[in-house]
Scaffold this motif. Structure first.
Motif, PDB file in Angstrom:
ATOM      1  N   LEU A   1      14.221   3.198  -5.302  1.00 27.29           N
ATOM      2  CA  LEU A   1      13.245   2.109  -5.179  1.00 27.29           C
ATOM      3  C   LEU A   1      13.525   1.295  -3.910  1.00 27.29           C
ATOM      4  N   ILE A   2      14.813   0.989  -3.686  1.00 27.37           N
ATOM      5  CA  ILE A   2      15.195   0.248  -2.476  1.00 27.37           C
ATOM      6  C   ILE A   2      14.863   1.068  -1.228  1.00 27.37           C
ATOM      7  N   CYS A   3      15.145   2.376  -1.289  1.00 27.36           N
ATOM      8  CA  CYS A   3      14.853   3.255  -0.152  1.00 27.36           C
ATOM      9  C   CYS A   3      13.358   3.313   0.131  1.00 27.36           C
ATOM     10  N   SER A   4      12.552   3.378  -0.911  1.00 30.53           N
ATOM     11  CA  SER A   4      11.096   3.459  -0.726  1.00 30.53           C
ATOM     12  C   SER A   4      10.555   2.189  -0.077  1.00 30.53           C
ATOM     13  N   VAL A   5      11.147   1.053  -0.441  1.00 30.70           N
ATOM     14  CA  VAL A   5      10.744  -0.217   0.174  1.00 30.70           C
ATOM     15  C   VAL A   5      11.068  -0.199   1.672  1.00 30.70           C
ATOM     16  N   SER A   6      12.270   0.259   2.023  1.00 28.03           N
ATOM     17  CA  SER A   6      12.690   0.301   3.427  1.00 28.03           C
ATOM     18  C   SER A   6      11.836   1.274   4.231  1.00 28.03           C
TER      19      SER A   6
ATOM     20  N   LEU B   1       0.805  -1.225   0.000  1.00 30.69           N
ATOM     21  CA  LEU B   1       0.000   0.000   0.000  1.00 30.69           C
ATOM     22  C   LEU B   1       0.836   1.273   0.000  1.00 30.69           C
ATOM     23  N   LEU B   2       1.909   1.301   0.797  1.00 31.93           N
ATOM     24  CA  LEU B   2       2.638   2.550   1.001  1.00 31.93           C
ATOM     25  C   LEU B   2       3.806   2.749   0.047  1.00 31.93           C
ATOM     26  N   GLN B   3       4.473   1.654  -0.326  1.00 31.71           N
ATOM     27  CA  GLN B   3       5.667   1.804  -1.171  1.00 31.71           C
ATOM     28  C   GLN B   3       5.382   2.548  -2.480  1.00 31.71           C
ATOM     29  N   PRO B   4       4.272   2.257  -3.195  1.00 33.26           N
ATOM     30  CA  PRO B   4       4.001   3.026  -4.423  1.00 33.26           C
ATOM     31  C   PRO B   4       3.809   4.519  -4.148  1.00 33.26           C
ATOM     32  N   ILE B   5       3.197   4.863  -3.011  1.00 34.03           N
ATOM     33  CA  ILE B   5       2.990   6.274  -2.666  1.00 34.03           C
ATOM     34  C   ILE B   5       4.326   6.954  -2.405  1.00 34.03           C
ATOM     35  N   ILE B   6       5.186   6.289  -1.627  1.00 35.66           N
ATOM     36  CA  ILE B   6       6.502   6.854  -1.291  1.00 35.66           C
ATOM     37  C   ILE B   6       7.374   6.959  -2.538  1.00 35.66           C
ATOM     38  N   TYR B   7       7.313   5.964  -3.390  1.00 35.14           N
ATOM     39  CA  TYR B   7       8.146   5.932  -4.599  1.00 35.14           C
ATOM     40  C   TYR B   7       7.842   7.123  -5.516  1.00 35.14           C
ATOM     41  N   LYS B   8       6.605   7.580  -5.503  1.00 35.94           N
ATOM     42  CA  LYS B   8       6.192   8.693  -6.376  1.00 35.94           C
ATOM     43  C   LYS B   8       6.599  10.052  -5.815  1.00 35.94           C
ATOM     44  N   TRP B   9       7.100  10.090  -4.586  1.00 32.36           N
ATOM     45  CA  TRP B   9       7.504  11.376  -4.015  1.00 32.36           C
ATOM     46  C   TRP B   9       8.649  12.014  -4.798  1.00 32.36           C
ATOM     47  N   ILE B  10       9.585  11.186  -5.239  1.00 35.79           N
ATOM     48  CA  ILE B  10      10.764  11.684  -5.951  1.00 35.79           C
ATOM     49  C   ILE B  10      10.948  10.863  -7.227  1.00 35.79           C
ATOM     50  N   SER B  11      11.347  11.501  -8.294  1.00 37.34           N
ATOM     51  CA  SER B  11      11.639  10.790  -9.545  1.00 37.34           C
ATOM     52  C   SER B  11      13.045  11.159 -10.015  1.00 37.34           C
ATOM     53  N   PHE B  12      13.752  10.158 -10.538  1.00 32.94           N
ATOM     54  CA  PHE B  12      15.122  10.354 -11.025  1.00 32.94           C
ATOM     55  C   PHE B  12      15.206   9.876 -12.475  1.00 32.94           C
ATOM     56  N   LYS B  13      15.950  10.594 -13.254  1.00 30.21           N
ATOM     57  CA  LYS B  13      16.150  10.192 -14.640  1.00 30.21           C
ATOM     58  C   LYS B  13      17.234   9.126 -14.769  1.00 30.21           C
TER      59      LYS B  13
END
Length: 696
Positions: free
Chosen positions: A395-400, A374-386
């Motif tokens: 992605l690893i950080c968002s999982v943690s 539930l939360l990892q997709p929300i957190i992952y969208k906070w920041i985007s990198f090219k």
């Protein structure tokens, strides 16, 4: 994966009333079964009747009726299942009938530590004289005997029926071992010495489990043969095989403070690594449908074999169930909602053992996976990198972050600490853990080939030591962890409300979510503030119950003095005294022995006399010598320890006498008889709870 509508998540919505029923059952495990069974059968009959007349009586127009019936059905079912599993409800439980001996079977792998062998035994028979009768129940057995090291799962023992009920926690903040064992359906324990037990048979357990445990022992031996560092061997055994018998407190503390304790508990992450390895190795079977089915069967068999090898821990069992469902669905090209599978796996496990709901590993495991979904997709969208690699790192950080966010309130409630650098620690261990798992599995699967096995063992050992070194640096960094977090039940619930409302607001902003979030933060801050202020105002003295040792804690707000015969590094100090200090919010304290003279702004001790604020205390701690109390002293408390003798004519009747656990039983009996005859107020610490007196 988020569901588009609740129809995709039947198991998720049905699991909540079932869990509620189990919770009620755990609260009231001795309720009358017919009291639950009669309304349950009535509701089931109505549910069947309404489904039969779904069209005939136009019930489809009242959709709420089905939910109205299924909710109490599941709630009562959960309660009834607890009553059936609660062993003290069974009429043939061994504690219901007096007996001379018990015939038991060891039903777990015995653990050897500090010269003691400890295991859980299943009672099969009870006996009196030459008569024996069937019995049920589990008992915790501890044996102090070097010969007991050869005991193993499935051994049948004849032991005396001189068991005791498990003692509750005796001191403030102390770990509730009685509740911990009760959650495993164990309520009695027995301590044995050489000659007090007899092995009457072997191989009486489940042959599959016996084989798995023996295989695990052989694999641990193989690790020891190809590695040299004992710490590395211990971590490898725990991380790969779930073998924790050799795990030291120092290792646990290091991983706990860095927020990486989860890798020492074989869980879903380990199963996922094995799944990826097997999926890659068997990828050649993807060519046709039969090959995919055969591949799925092989992977599921290997995963369940691994679960068996690790002792069917809740985390591994949950992961094995989930992956089995996912593999089956993907093999037949079915759409799968992960939340639905998660709830269904929990339902299956709780159906088999409702007491799993109280297991901390079970709770943390399911919460962590829920957070990832539930939360990892929300957190992952906070920041985007090219950048590709930066994006993978995020992605690893968002999982943690997701896993830590959803488990933080529970872990803080149980373990009273928060690892500040958890994100750094978890990023650092991603590569080492993968290398350890794959290298370790390869080492264990291959036959013993000296050069190859030693080489793999070398890589495994060096990787573990490097990982430990990195975690050691993090552990010793400034403010590496926030300790002494003692939450009330209300604060624990408020933390989850804050967490849920925050992420709900991040997902879809609305005014009411923000109001709930801010109000919950305000209430939590108020609760913590009131607790800290009240803690600063409390002045008290606590006489601890330490059996063969002594301990008195003087609290002056957030300051304190500890009077004890235990060093701070002793296990008894860490188990009983430290939790008392932490839970009482004594952050600045000094430790003294009973022979020290002390002088602080709130406490003075000279020989056997103590002045704590406006209270006087006299210590009778001479070890069998007769001591007299000065007539002019008039102490508020008189502390009796080490069989100290008191003159019956020299007793101050207005004092409260504290009888310490260091006195032997006969001396305690004589003191109780004396005080009872003279109607003197006393507190007995031996096998009783500690005594706390306010000194404001």
């Amino acid at each position: 994966m988020r569901a588009d509508h609740k129809g995709e998540l039947p198991a998720l919505f049905l699991i909540f009333p079932f869990i509620a029923g189990i919770s009620v059952g755990l609260k009231y495990p001795t309720a009358n079964a017919p009291f639950i069974l009669v309304p349950l059968l009535t509701l089931c009959f109505l549910f069947i009747l309404f489904n039969w007349g779904y069209n005939k009586f136009n019930i489809y127009k009242k959709r709420w009726l089905g939910g109205l019936l299924i909710t109490p059905i599941l709630l009562l079912s959960g309660w009834l299942i607890v009553l059936q599993h609660y062993q003290l409800n069974h009429p043939d439980h061994f504690s219901k009938t007096s007996s001379e001996y018990l015939v038991t079977t060891i039903n777990n792998e015995p653990v050897q530590k500090n010269g003691l062998t400890r295991f859980i035994a299943e009672v099969k028979q009870i006996g009196y004289a030459k008569k024996a009768s069937p019995a049920t129940g589990k008992i915790l057995v501890t044996i102090k005997d070097s010969a007991a090291k050869i005991l193993c799962y499935g051994d049948e023992l004849l032991i005396p029926a001189k068991y005791d009920e498990v003692s509750p926690p005796l001191n403030p903040g102390e770990f509730n071992y009685k509740q911990y064992l009760a959650h495993k359906n164990i309520y009695h324990q027995l301590f044995l010495y050489p000659g007090q037990y007899k092995v009457v048979d072997t191989n009486c357990g489940n042959p599959v489990i016996a084989y798995a445990l023996q295989l695990r022992q052989n694999l641990v031996t193989k690790l020891k043969r190809n590695m040299h560092d004992t710490t590395a061997i211990t971590v490898a055994s725990t991380l790969i095989l779930g073998y924790k018998a050799d795990l030291s407190n120092d290792i646990l503390q290091a991983y706990s403070k860095t927020g990486t304790i989860h890798i020492l508990s074989v869980s879903g992450g380990h199963v996922a690594i094995i799944y990826l390895l097997l999926s890659w190795l068997l990828s050649f079977l993807n060519g046709n449908k039969r090959g995919r089915v055969f591949k799925a069967i092989l992977i599921i068999m290997f995963i369940w074999g691994y679960a068996l090898l690790t002792g069917f821990s809740p985390a591994v069992t949950r992961a094995a169930l989930m992956i089995s469902f996912i593999i089956t669905g993907k093999t037949y090209s079915r759409y799968i909602n992960t939340l639905n599978i998660l709830a269904f796996s929990a339902f299956i496990l709780l159906l088999g053992d409702p007491f799993l709901l109280t297991d901390v590993g079970f709770q943390l495991s399911y919460l962590a996976v829920t957070g990832l979904i539930l939360l990892q997709p929300i957190i992952y969208k906070w920041i985007s990198f090219k950048n590709k690699w930066t994006n993978k790192l995020w992605l690893i950080c968002s999982v943690s972050i997701a896993a830590q966010a959803v488990t933080f309130p529970l872990s803080a409630y149980y373990f009273h600490q928060f690892p500040v650098y958890f994100l750094l620690s978890n990023v650092l261990i991603v590569l080492p853990v993968s290398i350890i798992m794959y290298t370790g599995i390869l080492l264990l699967l291959l036959p013993q080939i000296t050069f190859v096995s030693n080489w793999l063992g070398y890589i495994l050992e060096k990787t573990i030591l490097a990982m430990n070194s990195m975690l050691h640096l993090v552990e010793n960094a400034p403010a590496a962890s926030i300790n002494k977090i003692w939450l009330t039940s209300t604060e624990y619930i408020l933390l989850y409300i804050i967490m849920v409302s925050f992420f709900a607001f991040c997902y879809k902003k609305s005014k009411w979510k923000l109001v709930v979030l801010l109000f919950s933060v305000l209430v939590l801050a108020f609760s913590v503030g009131v607790k800290n202020i009240s803690g600063q105002q409390i002045r008290s003295v606590t006489f601890l119950s330490l059996r063969k040792h002594q301990g008195i804690v003087f609290k002056n707000g957030n300051e304190g003095v500890v009077l004890t015969d235990l060093p701070e590094t002793d296990k008894s100090f860490q188990y009983s005294i430290q939790p008392c200090l932490d839970s009482s919010r004594i952050y600045n304290y000094k430790i003294y022995t009973f022979s020290d003279n002390i002088r602080t702004k709130y406490l003075a001790k000279q020989n056997d006399l103590i002045q704590f604020l406006n209270k006087k205390m006299f210590l009778l701690n001479s070890g069998g010598k007769s001591q007299s109390i000065p007539q002019s002293l008039k102490p508020h408390y008189i502390y009796l320890a080490k069989n100290s003798i008191i003159d019956p004519e020299n007793i101050e009747e207005k004092s409260i006498f504290i009888i310490d656990g260091t006195n032997n039983n006969s001396h305690i009996d004589s003191l109780i008889s004396l005080f009872g005859h003279k109607r003197i107020n006393y507190k007995l610490l031996s096998r009783n709870k500690s005594a706390t007196f306010l000194s404001n």
